[in-house]
Design an enzyme around this catalytic site. Structure first.
Site, short mmCIF file in Angstrom:
data_model
loop_
_atom_site.label_atom_id
_atom_site.label_comp_id
_atom_site.label_asym_id
_atom_site.label_seq_id
_atom_site.Cartn_x
_atom_site.Cartn_y
_atom_site.Cartn_z
N LYS A 10 0.87 -1.19 0.00
CA LYS A 10 0.00 0.00 0.00
C LYS A 10 0.90 1.23 0.00
CE LYS A 10 -0.06 2.12 3.39
NZ LYS A 10 0.10 2.86 4.64
N ASP A 120 -5.33 1.34 8.83
CA ASP A 120 -5.06 1.12 7.41
C ASP A 120 -5.83 -0.07 6.83
OD1 ASP A 120 -3.32 3.13 6.79
OD2 ASP A 120 -1.50 1.92 7.08
O1 C5P Z 1 -4.34 1.71 13.71
P1 C5P Z 1 -2.89 1.33 13.71
O2 C5P Z 1 -2.60 0.18 14.64
O3 C5P Z 1 -2.32 1.13 12.37
O4 C5P Z 1 -2.16 2.62 14.29
C1 C5P Z 1 -0.93 2.57 14.96
C2 C5P Z 1 -0.77 3.83 15.77
O5 C5P Z 1 -0.65 4.96 14.89
C3 C5P Z 1 -1.95 4.17 16.66
O6 C5P Z 1 -1.85 3.54 17.91
C4 C5P Z 1 -1.83 5.66 16.80
O7 C5P Z 1 -0.83 6.01 17.73
C5 C5P Z 1 -1.30 6.08 15.42
N1 C5P Z 1 -2.38 6.51 14.51
C6 C5P Z 1 -2.98 7.74 14.70
N2 C5P Z 1 -3.98 8.14 13.85
C7 C5P Z 1 -4.36 7.35 12.83
C8 C5P Z 1 -3.74 6.11 12.59
C9 C5P Z 1 -2.76 5.70 13.47
O8 C5P Z 1 -2.65 8.46 15.63
N3 C5P Z 1 -5.33 7.79 12.01
#
Ligand code: C5P
Length: 265
Positions: A10, A120
């Site tokens: 991606k 994602d």
């Molecule tokens: O959702 P994911 O596990 O991929 O996200 C990892 C970290 O990235 C989250 O815990 C958060 O700290 C940050 N994040 C964020 N805002 C988003 C996506 C991710 O702050 N839209």
């Protein structure tokens, strides 16, 4: 019956951070496309769950319920044997486990887009060019995305996503301009957009700056940027042959880097 699926890399061609919610998650506005390089997955229904991981980036990938692919099977309400050929660097801004999970949810026709598995995952379970907004939960299909020739490069630097968001100096940036209708204006448009996480990621892993400079020095590149929260970066080219020539040169000059020519769409 075994289901086979392909989990493409991606790539965030743009990644604007436009705000932060009370729960800490950031609001995003991102043009996401997918590459013709990726991980390979199989799923064979069985009463028990199992997961076998191999491939060049299998080291350190969990083979149990911690793996997002396993979690995706659970979310879809199925059990069985999973295999995962890990061809892509993970924790690298190009989908990693999210793309694996998204590909399986898509292959199983699961109604749930998988937001609970990661921000994602919804765009990855859609699996085609899209504008991603909200915290990743809003996915607008993008029609007529031009095919782009690219080189992806990862130096092996690891940048934890939460740390990159924390290092962000400004969180209420402008969103993306609307995409142009005509392909000819696309690269110019892309130049005016940004990855707001890029500067923050470079403060954590200065290697990313080295990768961007090496890509910028390639003949024929017309845009260089980081994907996601890093550390993978990409350059875009007008033709497959200029992309392949650049990849060959980079792989020779930096034998420790992961360098992949590919097509994005
Ligand atoms: O959702 P994911 O596990 O991929 O996200 C990892 C970290 O990235 C989250 O815990 C958060 O700290 C940050 N994040 C964020 N805002 C988003 C996506 C991710 O702050 N839209």
């Amino acid at each position: 019956m075994t289901t086979e699926c392909f989990a493409p890399a991606k790539i965030n061609l743009t990644l604007h951070v436009t705000g932060q919610r009370a729960d800490g998650y950031h609001l995003l506005d991102s043009l996401v496309v997918f590459a013709d390089v990726g991980d390979a997955i199989t799923f064979t229904p069985a009463p028990e769950m199992s997961l076998k991981v191999d491939g060049p980036f299998s080291k350190g990938v969990p083979c149990d319920g911690r793996n997002l692919l396993w979690k995706a099977a659970e979310l879809a309400g199925v059990t069985g044997h999973l295999t995962l050929q890990k061809n892509l660097p993970h924790g690298a801004g190009i989908g990693g486990g999210s793309s694996d999970a998204g590909a399986l949810l898509r292959a199983l026709d699961c109604d749930n887009a998988g937001l609970a598995l990661g921000a994602d995952v919804p765009v990855c379970s859609y699996g085609r060019a899209a504008r991603m907004q909200g915290i990743g939960d809003v996915v607008h299909p993008v029609a007529n995305m031009p095919r782009l020739f690219a080189v992806l490069v990862n130096s092996g630097a690891y940048v934890p996503t939460p740390q990159v968001f924390q290092a962000l100096a400004q969180k209420d940036n402008l969103g993306q301009e609307d995409m142009p209708q005509h392909g000819a204006d696309f690269t110019q448009w892309l130049h005016r957009q940004r990855n707001d996480l890029q500067a923050a990621a470079i403060t954590i892993a200065p290697d990313i700056g080295t990768v961007l400079a090496a890509l910028a020095a390639c003949d024929g590149q017309n845009l260089v940027r980081m994907s996601g929260s890093g550390a993978t970066c990409f350059a875009l080219f007008d033709t497959a042959s200029t992309a392949q020539a650049a990849a060959h040169k980079l792989a020779t000059a930096y034998p420790d880097w992961w360098v992949k020519p590919c097509v994005l769409s």
